[in-house]
Motif scaffolding. Sequence first.
Motif, short mmCIF file in Angstrom:
data_model
loop_
_atom_site.label_atom_id
_atom_site.label_comp_id
_atom_site.label_asym_id
_atom_site.label_seq_id
_atom_site.Cartn_x
_atom_site.Cartn_y
_atom_site.Cartn_z
N VAL A 9 59.60 115.21 -52.31
CA VAL A 9 58.81 114.28 -52.21
C VAL A 9 58.64 113.59 -50.63
O VAL A 9 59.58 113.14 -50.17
CB VAL A 9 59.61 113.08 -53.59
N ASN A 10 56.94 113.27 -50.29
CA ASN A 10 57.41 112.70 -49.26
C ASN A 10 58.33 112.94 -48.18
O ASN A 10 58.78 112.31 -47.34
CB ASN A 10 58.18 110.99 -48.92
N SER A 285 73.55 102.90 -42.62
CA SER A 285 72.96 103.91 -41.18
C SER A 285 71.78 104.92 -41.99
O SER A 285 71.09 104.96 -41.59
CB SER A 285 74.12 104.84 -41.16
N ILE A 286 72.27 104.92 -43.68
CA ILE A 286 71.28 105.12 -44.12
C ILE A 286 70.02 104.69 -44.92
O ILE A 286 68.65 104.95 -44.04
CB ILE A 286 72.22 105.74 -45.66
N GLU A 287 70.41 103.34 -44.70
CA GLU A 287 69.58 102.78 -45.47
C GLU A 287 68.38 102.88 -43.11
O GLU A 287 67.23 102.42 -43.59
CB GLU A 287 70.19 100.87 -44.98
N ASN A 293 61.98 107.10 -41.72
CA ASN A 293 61.82 108.04 -41.90
C ASN A 293 60.32 107.70 -43.09
O ASN A 293 59.43 108.17 -42.70
CB ASN A 293 62.50 108.97 -43.14
N ASN A 294 60.30 106.55 -43.62
CA ASN A 294 59.39 105.87 -44.73
C ASN A 294 58.25 105.23 -43.26
O ASN A 294 57.44 105.32 -43.30
CB ASN A 294 59.91 104.24 -44.98
N LYS A 299 53.59 106.63 -40.43
CA LYS A 299 52.18 106.45 -39.52
C LYS A 299 51.39 107.95 -39.62
O LYS A 299 50.45 107.85 -39.22
CB LYS A 299 53.63 106.74 -38.36
N LYS A 300 52.28 109.10 -40.45
CA LYS A 300 50.93 110.24 -40.89
C LYS A 300 50.13 109.51 -41.94
O LYS A 300 49.45 110.36 -41.96
CB LYS A 300 52.44 111.62 -40.97
N LEU A 301 50.19 108.92 -42.59
CA LEU A 301 49.27 108.48 -43.59
C LEU A 301 48.64 107.80 -43.20
O LEU A 301 47.03 107.67 -43.16
CB LEU A 301 50.23 107.84 -44.58
#
Length: 519
Positions: A9-10, A285-287, A293-294, A299-301
């Motif tokens: 997913v994504n 850090s995860i955030e 990543n989002n 950007k790719k989208l």
Amino acid sequence: MNYKLEYFVNDELETFYLNKKTITLGKLSKNDLQINDTTISRNHCKFIKTKNIYKIIDLNSTNGTFVNGKIIDEKILNVGDNIAIGKTILKFLAAPKKEDYYDLDDQKISMVIPLSEELKVEKEKKLEFNKLNLLTSLTKLGKNLIASSSIEETFEKVGQLIFDLLNPKRLFIFSYDSNHKQLLLKYSQTIGKSKPEKVNISKTIAMKAIKEKVAILSSNTKDDNRFNGAKSIILYGITSALSIPIWTKNSIYGLIYADATDFEQIFNEKDIEILSILANFTGLSIESINHLNNLNKEKKLRERLARYHSPSVVSRIIECQNKNTHELMSYKESEATVLFMDIVNFTSKAENMRPIEVGQFLNNIFTEMTDIIFKYNGTLDKYIGDAIMAVFGVPFEYDNHAESSILAALDMQKKMEEINSNLPRKGKTRIRIGINSGKLISGDFGSPKRFDYTVLGNTVNIASRLESTAAKPDEIIISENTYNLTKNSFEFEYLGKKKMQGILNDIKSYRVIKKKGGE
């Protein structure tokens, strides 16, 4: 044997464990496995367990269910099978064990401390530990976490520091799947053990820490009368344990569990505060990684959408997707206008050009024409050899789509006049344009491996025929539908009815002369 499904997913791997006799899959939230894919039916398929195997059954889905590339009504699954549901590919795999940890139901709680955004390491009662050493370690960790490119790397760095500061016997770090209410083991280390051992923690306490966002300490269990009857704690020799969520102000991302078996090494309030700070660092850090990543996904989208849509339309699509108020590129029926533009006698022109010159020639013209399409909020459907197909009124509907298409066509003619003004007479390029308005279907079409945004329907076919059959060089020819929508804004010449290949009825056509009040 246990089984699981893995899918992306994504660009992120998701895992779903098949843990019931019947499991449903679809777009609706009531399904056991909900997948937000617009090409999936609301109730798409189901998995049924018979003996020790699963079979998949299609539920009369719109786009079908495929196993290893073949459409099926129902099929017994084998480990390694690829299941295509719309644009989503799921892999059917064996799962060695149902959970990543074993439950110790009789572990008792010694201390519970709510996690707050501002943790105070020093309270009224002074805590005796090396604050300078902690500050140095946290500074070093912060720098390392900034450089982390993945969540797994973050867990590895945090795990190493926890061992340096707290010296636990065992350390387990889990991620938390909020959809399935599961803890998934991501990092484990045991002093004196080269291989990971069985993960035995209290699921009850772990989930309490997660749900209530609290740090939980269970310490000095053998001597503490609050732990009378905790046989499993004595059995495993656990004298002290910490269960602390990986947290930020608004989110829980997982759990850090550390325990000790040495009565000289009993965790206390100092340790729970240190680990809470480290858990907060880990959450931040995860955030940060998720945010990065989002941004990369967006950007790719954007790059993909920019092939078809103007920048303003792209921004609206992204905004709607982020707010979950609009299904991105879903199939829908719309009233829109289709435009076909073709370069006249391009084949004969290209015969006298080198391949690199042909490419440069087309790129120059297509760049100018695409800019004009985007200027009028049109969608570039595709380049077809030396032709362009554009649509006005999708993916977002607007009332003046027909007028916008004609304005774009007139600008295309003007742009070709500018281009030709710098060319010799024999080198001049001419175009012809066909336009039609009506109902059509828009959305992402193709296979799960490759799909493109496009429009389908008889409205498209008529626009194509008007360009190829009715339009002469330097002409813009429209249908009766487009004429009725724009007759008050432009001047036209009626050309009569014409039979067109592949179209059942004769088509009335009109030649665009100019915009009313214009030159």
